[in-house]
Enzyme design. Structure first.
Site, mmCIF file in Angstrom:
data_model
loop_
_atom_site.group_PDB
_atom_site.id
_atom_site.type_symbol
_atom_site.label_atom_id
_atom_site.label_comp_id
_atom_site.label_asym_id
_atom_site.label_seq_id
_atom_site.Cartn_x
_atom_site.Cartn_y
_atom_site.Cartn_z
ATOM 1 N N ILE A 9 -0.996 -9.835 -2.956
ATOM 2 C CA ILE A 9 0.024 -10.050 -3.997
ATOM 3 C C ILE A 9 0.371 -11.537 -4.171
ATOM 4 C CG2 ILE A 9 2.139 -9.820 -2.592
ATOM 5 C CD1 ILE A 9 3.133 -7.848 -4.840
ATOM 6 N N ASP A 32 5.983 -9.625 3.484
ATOM 7 C CA ASP A 32 7.080 -10.598 3.551
ATOM 8 C C ASP A 32 6.584 -11.916 4.153
ATOM 9 O OD1 ASP A 32 9.639 -11.586 3.479
ATOM 10 O OD2 ASP A 32 10.433 -10.318 5.075
ATOM 11 N N THR A 116 5.785 1.226 2.979
ATOM 12 C CA THR A 116 4.669 2.021 3.530
ATOM 13 C C THR A 116 3.899 1.313 4.637
ATOM 14 O OG1 THR A 116 3.033 1.274 1.910
ATOM 15 C CG2 THR A 116 4.373 3.187 1.308
HETATM 16 P P1 ADP Z 1 7.572 -2.494 4.860
HETATM 17 O O1 ADP Z 1 8.365 -3.084 6.004
HETATM 18 O O2 ADP Z 1 8.400 -2.336 3.597
HETATM 19 O O3 ADP Z 1 6.832 -1.259 5.252
HETATM 20 P P2 ADP Z 1 5.100 -4.087 4.998
HETATM 21 O O4 ADP Z 1 4.919 -5.495 4.606
HETATM 22 O O5 ADP Z 1 4.911 -3.734 6.436
HETATM 23 O O6 ADP Z 1 6.558 -3.667 4.463
HETATM 24 O O7 ADP Z 1 4.136 -3.160 4.138
HETATM 25 C C1 ADP Z 1 4.332 -2.863 2.767
HETATM 26 C C2 ADP Z 1 2.966 -2.789 2.090
HETATM 27 O O8 ADP Z 1 2.511 -4.110 1.812
HETATM 28 C C3 ADP Z 1 1.874 -2.133 2.921
HETATM 29 O O9 ADP Z 1 1.118 -1.280 2.074
HETATM 30 C C4 ADP Z 1 1.017 -3.322 3.371
HETATM 31 O O10 ADP Z 1 -0.334 -2.935 3.567
HETATM 32 C C5 ADP Z 1 1.147 -4.202 2.157
HETATM 33 N N1 ADP Z 1 0.811 -5.629 2.305
HETATM 34 C C6 ADP Z 1 0.781 -6.403 3.409
HETATM 35 N N2 ADP Z 1 0.409 -7.656 3.089
HETATM 36 C C7 ADP Z 1 0.217 -7.672 1.738
HETATM 37 C C8 ADP Z 1 -0.195 -8.671 0.783
HETATM 38 N N3 ADP Z 1 -0.460 -9.930 1.154
HETATM 39 N N4 ADP Z 1 -0.313 -8.297 -0.523
HETATM 40 C C9 ADP Z 1 -0.031 -7.044 -0.919
HETATM 41 N N5 ADP Z 1 0.356 -6.064 -0.080
HETATM 42 C C10 ADP Z 1 0.479 -6.379 1.229
#
Ligand code: ADP
Length: 169
Positions: A9, A32, A116
């Site tokens: 993202i 994040d 997720t």
């Molecule tokens: P949460 O604590 O809300 O579960 P996470 O960051 O652990 O947040 O995961 C939320 C989603 O973001 C997961 O599907 C993860 O695979 C995805 N994710 C992690 N890094 C990225 C990225 N750089 N770009 C897009 N999605 C990401």
């Protein structure tokens, strides 16, 4: 308009990307951490003055070194088995993020799959809520905002695509 892609993202050139943040808004792991690394330290400095964010709500900052102009930080619910209003709170994340987007005249926005990852929300249920809530909000507001669901894994993309193709909303 709703669509799903598989991407990091932080690389997307859209008006706003959404961050699945934690309630401190001071950075963390997963998406994040990736957003803070790519945006640079100025993002953390702006987040520090926001005073955190309750679950289900959303706050907006600039995108700094990101290709995206803005970051909308929202805090998803931790999955506790499904009987702790997780669905309502996840719905609020999408609704409140879109409300902020409209207020800032944002036309293109990308969401990660909120909750997720580390927060453990099952992907099928979460994707269903994401799509249904966004579609409902777009209809309600008669908005032409372009929403991209940015999936990190191929499996997540397949889940989103199959729901979008079925026209679940
Ligand atoms: P949460 O604590 O809300 O579960 P996470 O960051 O652990 O947040 O995961 C939320 C989603 O973001 C997961 O599907 C993860 O695979 C995805 N994710 C992690 N890094 C990225 C990225 N750089 N770009 C897009 N999605 C990401």
């Amino acid at each position: 308009m709703l669509n799903a892609i598989q991407a990091d993202i932080t690389t997307l050139k859209v008006d706003a990307i959404v961050n699945a943040a934690n309630s401190s808004l001071l950075g963390g792991g997963g998406v994040d951490g990736a957003i803070h690394r790519a945006a640079g330290s100025e993002l953390l400095a702006e987040c520090k003055i926001l005073g955190g964010c309750p679950t289900g709500e959303a706050k907006l900052t600039k995108g700094y070194k990101l290709p995206a102009k803005f970051v909308i930080h929202t805090v998803g619910p931790v999955w506790l088995g499904g009987n702790h209003n997780e669905a309502g709170l996840l719905e609020n994340c999408y609704t409140n993020s879109l409300k902020l987007a409209l207020e800032h005249r944002i036309k293109t926005i990308a969401f990660p799959s909120i909750s997720t990852g580390v927060y453990g929300y099952p992907i099928n249920e979460a994707a269903h809520i994401a799509i249904q809530t966004c579609q409902k909000k777009l209809n309600e507001l008669q908005s032409d905002i372009e929403i991209t669901f940015c999936c990190f894994s191929k499996h997540d993309l397949e889940v989103y695509q199959s729901l979008l193709n079925k026209g679940i909303c």
